[in-house]
Design a protein around this motif. Structure first.
Motif, short mmCIF file in Angstrom:
data_model
loop_
_atom_site.label_atom_id
_atom_site.label_comp_id
_atom_site.label_asym_id
_atom_site.label_seq_id
_atom_site.Cartn_x
_atom_site.Cartn_y
_atom_site.Cartn_z
N ALA A 159 5.39 43.33 41.49
CA ALA A 159 6.12 43.73 40.29
C ALA A 159 7.39 44.50 40.61
O ALA A 159 8.39 44.37 39.89
CB ALA A 159 5.21 44.57 39.40
N GLY A 160 7.37 45.32 41.66
CA GLY A 160 8.50 46.20 41.94
C GLY A 160 9.83 45.49 42.12
O GLY A 160 10.78 45.72 41.35
N PRO A 161 9.96 44.63 43.12
CA PRO A 161 11.24 43.94 43.33
C PRO A 161 11.66 43.09 42.15
O PRO A 161 12.83 43.03 41.80
CB PRO A 161 11.00 43.10 44.58
N MET A 162 10.68 42.40 41.52
CA MET A 162 11.05 41.55 40.38
C MET A 162 11.54 42.41 39.22
O MET A 162 12.51 42.05 38.54
CB MET A 162 9.87 40.69 39.97
N PHE A 179 18.41 36.81 46.30
CA PHE A 179 18.23 38.21 46.69
C PHE A 179 17.87 38.35 48.17
O PHE A 179 18.39 39.21 48.86
CB PHE A 179 17.14 38.84 45.82
N THR A 180 16.99 37.49 48.67
CA THR A 180 16.58 37.56 50.07
C THR A 180 17.35 36.61 50.97
O THR A 180 17.08 36.50 52.16
CB THR A 180 15.08 37.24 50.21
N VAL A 197 29.21 37.76 47.50
CA VAL A 197 28.12 37.36 46.60
C VAL A 197 28.72 36.71 45.36
O VAL A 197 29.33 37.39 44.54
CB VAL A 197 27.26 38.56 46.20
N PRO A 198 28.56 35.41 45.19
CA PRO A 198 29.10 34.77 43.98
C PRO A 198 28.27 35.15 42.77
O PRO A 198 27.04 35.30 42.86
CB PRO A 198 28.95 33.27 44.29
N PRO A 199 28.89 35.35 41.61
CA PRO A 199 28.13 35.73 40.40
C PRO A 199 27.22 34.60 39.93
O PRO A 199 27.60 33.44 39.89
CB PRO A 199 29.23 36.02 39.37
N ARG A 200 26.00 34.98 39.59
CA ARG A 200 25.01 34.03 39.08
C ARG A 200 24.34 34.63 37.86
O ARG A 200 23.73 35.71 37.94
CB ARG A 200 23.97 33.71 40.16
N TYR A 201 24.44 33.96 36.74
CA TYR A 201 23.89 34.47 35.49
C TYR A 201 22.64 33.69 35.10
O TYR A 201 22.31 32.66 35.69
CB TYR A 201 24.94 34.37 34.38
N ALA A 202 21.96 34.20 34.07
CA ALA A 202 20.73 33.56 33.60
C ALA A 202 20.97 32.11 33.20
O ALA A 202 20.11 31.25 33.42
CB ALA A 202 20.15 34.36 32.42
N LEU A 203 22.10 31.84 32.60
CA LEU A 203 22.50 30.47 32.26
C LEU A 203 23.97 30.33 32.65
O LEU A 203 24.78 31.22 32.38
CB LEU A 203 22.34 30.20 30.77
N PRO A 221 21.34 40.25 41.22
CA PRO A 221 21.66 40.99 42.45
C PRO A 221 21.28 40.22 43.70
O PRO A 221 20.45 39.31 43.66
CB PRO A 221 20.83 42.26 42.32
N ALA A 222 21.90 40.57 44.81
CA ALA A 222 21.56 40.00 46.12
C ALA A 222 21.55 41.13 47.14
O ALA A 222 22.49 41.92 47.20
CB ALA A 222 22.56 38.92 46.53
N ALA A 223 20.48 41.23 47.90
CA ALA A 223 20.36 42.29 48.90
C ALA A 223 21.39 42.08 50.00
O ALA A 223 21.67 40.95 50.40
CB ALA A 223 18.96 42.32 49.49
N ALA A 224 21.97 43.17 50.47
CA ALA A 224 22.97 43.10 51.55
C ALA A 224 22.47 43.95 52.71
O ALA A 224 22.71 45.15 52.76
CB ALA A 224 24.32 43.59 51.06
N PRO A 225 21.74 43.36 53.65
CA PRO A 225 21.11 44.16 54.70
C PRO A 225 22.07 44.69 55.75
O PRO A 225 21.87 45.75 56.30
CB PRO A 225 20.11 43.19 55.33
#
Length: 777
Positions: A225-228, A328-329, A95-101, A80-84
């Motif tokens: 811990a929350g945001p992560m 995200f930020t 937001v371009p898709p970004r996966y774990a790998l 995810p990426a925050a959209a302020p």
């Protein structure tokens, strides 16, 4: 007036750290643990044609090879990426898709392509080297301006033109009108160089899964811990309650430990597939190419002045390099944090800001100490200094002429944010006196006699804190233990700031118990706390206020118990210094005794209360530097920092934060720079090539305070963690420029390293006074 527990000698956490009893992420060893190693792209931009794991899968100790195809097959989601905010014309950010790998295209050197799991870390690395990947090279683009140009290589089909967001704020029409009636217009373009965060502890993580409870566990370096948890849960496609983020000690954060990273999704996938914990500890070399980097922003500022040197309006353009993906930020720091103090400490009627966020084939950039505010402060304060030079006015007088007067608070700036309080002129005057402002000409003359160029710089900065609170409230969990001690729990993680000490002072002052009887716990496996993390200089004013209010509520809850215990009417009971007493008598009982007699009755989970609003710490920094024109060496001879951080709970911790922030800013100005070549390879990928600030870099440092407590939170605190870097960067660069102008240099961009300074002086002598500055926007 709010009272706090006595400040200890040192910090409560110091003994544990100095004796080596702290437990960092790499210290955790879980039963039946396996080890992971990530194979990373060595190409800045390439299609992945195939991954052949046949030879790797027969090697000793190998347990699994996880690829991008496995990530998709498991149903994992993009990060995810925050959209302020919206962009110009109401456009959404792309937001371009970004996966774990990554499974199709590698978009920067260092991007994780495969995860190898083996019985030992050495075996995992050996197996990774046996993987055969076939690539097809694609053209790469490195600079943000080049990425936005027509015909540039495209990184993602979903982001045409590589433009993630075109953002604006302020009043464009009013600003245009202000410039139309200006007696003089001052313009300055500059570059905020790219840096690598490099916390002392390299990034590490262990993923595990418990099928009995259907819970994932992630032991990781984190700022909260929350945001992560929320970000990783979104990657896994699960609700956050199904994930626990665990950490005890974290060796530095600076913003680059705020967000989740793609590796975490891969580790948790492998852990669930194998039924074993999977641990990964990055090398320092990996830190350089896989941790979020920062800044890399070109900016142009313009200022409209009347004939008396009053600022009529300002406008700023920023082009930010966010790397190959949007973190995200990533958009928050390059939009909101550029405009929440857009006019600085100055009374300016018209301001307009535009920021473009561009994708490139470089490591993604995100929050780093200050998270956008040092960029805005640098652009503004460099422009202010340039204006003073061009109109021939003393820099301090020019600033004084334009400061927001104390009588105008609360003061609403053009971009909509409101400063609640401040004494900008008082801060300025205190700094000027400490710096012996009027004695500078004599010191410059003396330096000149020794063959040195002495320069003086100033920055009167302001920043917004608490604006990075992504959770709806701040949670403070307080419990009494059987021995009468108190345990505090929060999701805001300590990684060097002294939370354990400061929170104990706040709670001790209310409950009246010794600080040493209070301990802090964060990110425990058994607790699922929701609160804002450490970031945005908000922990004390946000979480500290929650702790303060929670402690007060506990005292209030204890009144009824005390009345029963003392056999008195509740109205006749008072609470003083840790004890409940019947007024006018010596009959009393301590709050500790009540908590032990009635277990759980004085515990409190303080949450779901409105979080505190933004505050606005500010200050005046003045530096003097000496430049040796024969060698290019620049030395900081004196540095005065006078800051308004509101109420100060612990002076030692505040001074430490200021010293660290100022030094970090000095490192950015004089030494640090992440450099890519035209092919997208990082040239500064180790400490052999990347210079870090060292003790003694900031000579003659003196830190002082001029507190104006805020009424927006019960502590009166404003935050201090990022003030040092926000003030020091423009202050020091202004001092460098003041020295270099004597050698004929008219424009110069960071870093002011010895070779760059020496070459700039040589180029100026050859008639090229702006050879070491970027081309104007």
């Amino acid at each position: 007036m709010t009272s706090f527990g006595r400040a200890p000698k040192g910090r409560l956490e110091d003994e544990r750290m100095l004796k080596g009893r702290g437990r960092y992420v790499s210290d955790w060893t879980l039963p039946n643990q396996a080890y992971g190693h990530f194979l990373r792209s060595d190409r800045p931009h390439a299609t992945i044609l195939s991954i052949d794991a046949a030879a790797a899968l027969v090697m000793p100790g190998v347990l699994a090879v996880i690829t991008g195809a496995d990530v998709l097959a498991a149903g994992q989601k993009p990060m995810p990426a925050a959209a302020p905010m919206k962009g110009r014309g109401g456009a959404d950010q792309r937001v371009p898709p970004r996966y774990a790998l990554t499974g199709d295209v590698a978009r920067y050197v260092g991007e994780p392509v495969a995860l190898v799991v083996a019985e030992t870390a050495a075996q995992a690395q050996d197996v990774a080297e046996a993987l055969a990947i076939e690539y097809r090279e694609l053209p790469a683009v490195i600079g943000a301006q080049e990425a936005l140009a027509g015909g540039a290589p495209q990184l993602h089909a979903s982001v045409p033109g590589n433009l993630v967001l075109d953002f604006e704020a302020g009043d464009e029409a009013a600003t245009r009108a202000a410039f139309a009636r200006a007696a003089k217009v001052v313009s300055l373009s500059a570059y905020h160089s790219r840096v690598v965060g490099n916390p002392m502890e390299p990034r590490a993580a262990t993923g595990s899964y418990d099928p009995a409870t259907d819970l994932y566990y992630l032991h990781a370096t984190t700022q909260g811990a929350g945001p992560m948890r929320n970000q990783v849960a979104a990657m896994l496609g699960i609700v956050p309650e199904k994930l626990r983020v665990v950490a005890e000690e974290v060796g530095g954060g600076f913003g680059v430990r705020f967000n989740a990273y793609p590796e975490y999704g891969a580790l948790l996938l492998a852990a669930r597939r194998l039924g074993r914990p999977v641990k990964w500890v990055s090398s320092r070399s990996e830190v350089f190419v896989s941790d979020e980097q920062a800044r890399d922003i070109v900016h142009k500022g313009e200022m409209a002045l009347d004939a008396q040197g009053r600022i009529l309006g300002m406008r700023f353009e920023y082009v930010a390099n966010v790397g190959a993906y949007l973190c995200f930020t990533g958009s928050f720091i390059n939009t909101v944090n550029l405009v929440n103090v857009a006019s600085g400490v100055y009374d300016v009627p018209a301001v307009h800001v535009q920021a473009k966020l561009a994708l490139t084939n470089t490591v993604p950039t995100a929050a780093y100490r200050g998270a956008g505010r040092p960029v805005a402060s640098y652009a503004l304060e460099r422009l202010v200094e340039q204006a003073a030079v061009e109109i021939g006015m003393d820099p301090a007088e020019f600033r004084r002429r334009n400061l927001v007067p104390k009588a105008k608070f609360p003061y609403k700036i053009v971009t909509g944010f409101e400063y609640d309080c401040g004494d900008f002129e008082g801060v300025l005057d205190k700094a000027l006196a400490a710096a012996d402002w009027t004695g500078f000409p004599e010191r410059r003359k003396k330096s000149g006699m020794n063959g040195k160029l002495r320069g003086r710089g100033m920055a009167t900065y302001i920043e917004a804190t608490a604006s990075g609170g992504f959770a709806p409230f701040d949670q403070a969990h307080i419990t009494w233990e059987a021995d009468g001690s108190v345990t505090l729990r929060t999701a805001s993680h300590n990684h060097g700031q002294g939370h354990e000490t400061t929170f104990a002072q706040v709670v001790s002052g209310v409950l009246g118990i010794p600080m040493e009887r209070i301990r802090l716990r964060t990110s425990e496996p058994a607790f699922h706390l929701t609160a804002n993390p450490t970031g945005g200089s908000r922990t004390l004013l946000g979480l500290g206020s929650a702790m303060y209010c929670a402690a007060q509520e506990i005292v209030k809850n204890g009144m009824k118990l005390a009345a029963e215990e003392l056999e008195s009417a509740e109205a006749d009971v008072e609470f003083i210094s840790g004890s409940y007493r019947i007024k006018g008598t010596d009959r009393e009982t301590s709050i500790t005794a009540l908590a032990q007699k009635f277990p759980g009755r004085l515990d409190l989970d303080y949450k779901d209360r409105p979080k505190v609003p933004s505050t606005f710490p500010n200050g005046c920094h003045i530096a003097e530097v000496e430049v040796d024109p024969e060698t290019g060496e620049a030395q900081i001879e004196s540095y005065i920092a006078c800051d308004d951080a509101g109420t100060i709970v612990n002076h030692q911790i505040v001074e430490g934060q200021m010293q660290g922030g100022i030094t970090q800013g000095a490192g950015h100005i004089f030494q640090e720079q992440a450099i890519y070549d035209e092919h997208g390879q990082l040239l500064t990928g180790s400490f052999m090539d990347y210079a870090m600030p060292r003790p003694g870099l900031v000579g003659g440092l003196k830190v002082m305070d001029h507190p104006v407590p805020t009424a927006t939170n019960p502590l009166g605190a404003k935050g201090v963690g990022e003030a040092g870097v926000t003030g020091s960067m423009p202050c020091l660069m202004n001092a460098v420029m003041d020295a270099l102008r004597q050698a004929g240099v008219t424009r110069f961009d960071m870093p002011a390293s010895q070779l760059r300074v020496w070459n700039a002086i040589r180029e100026a002598k050859a008639g090229r006074p702006a050879a070491f500055a970027i081309a104007p926007l």
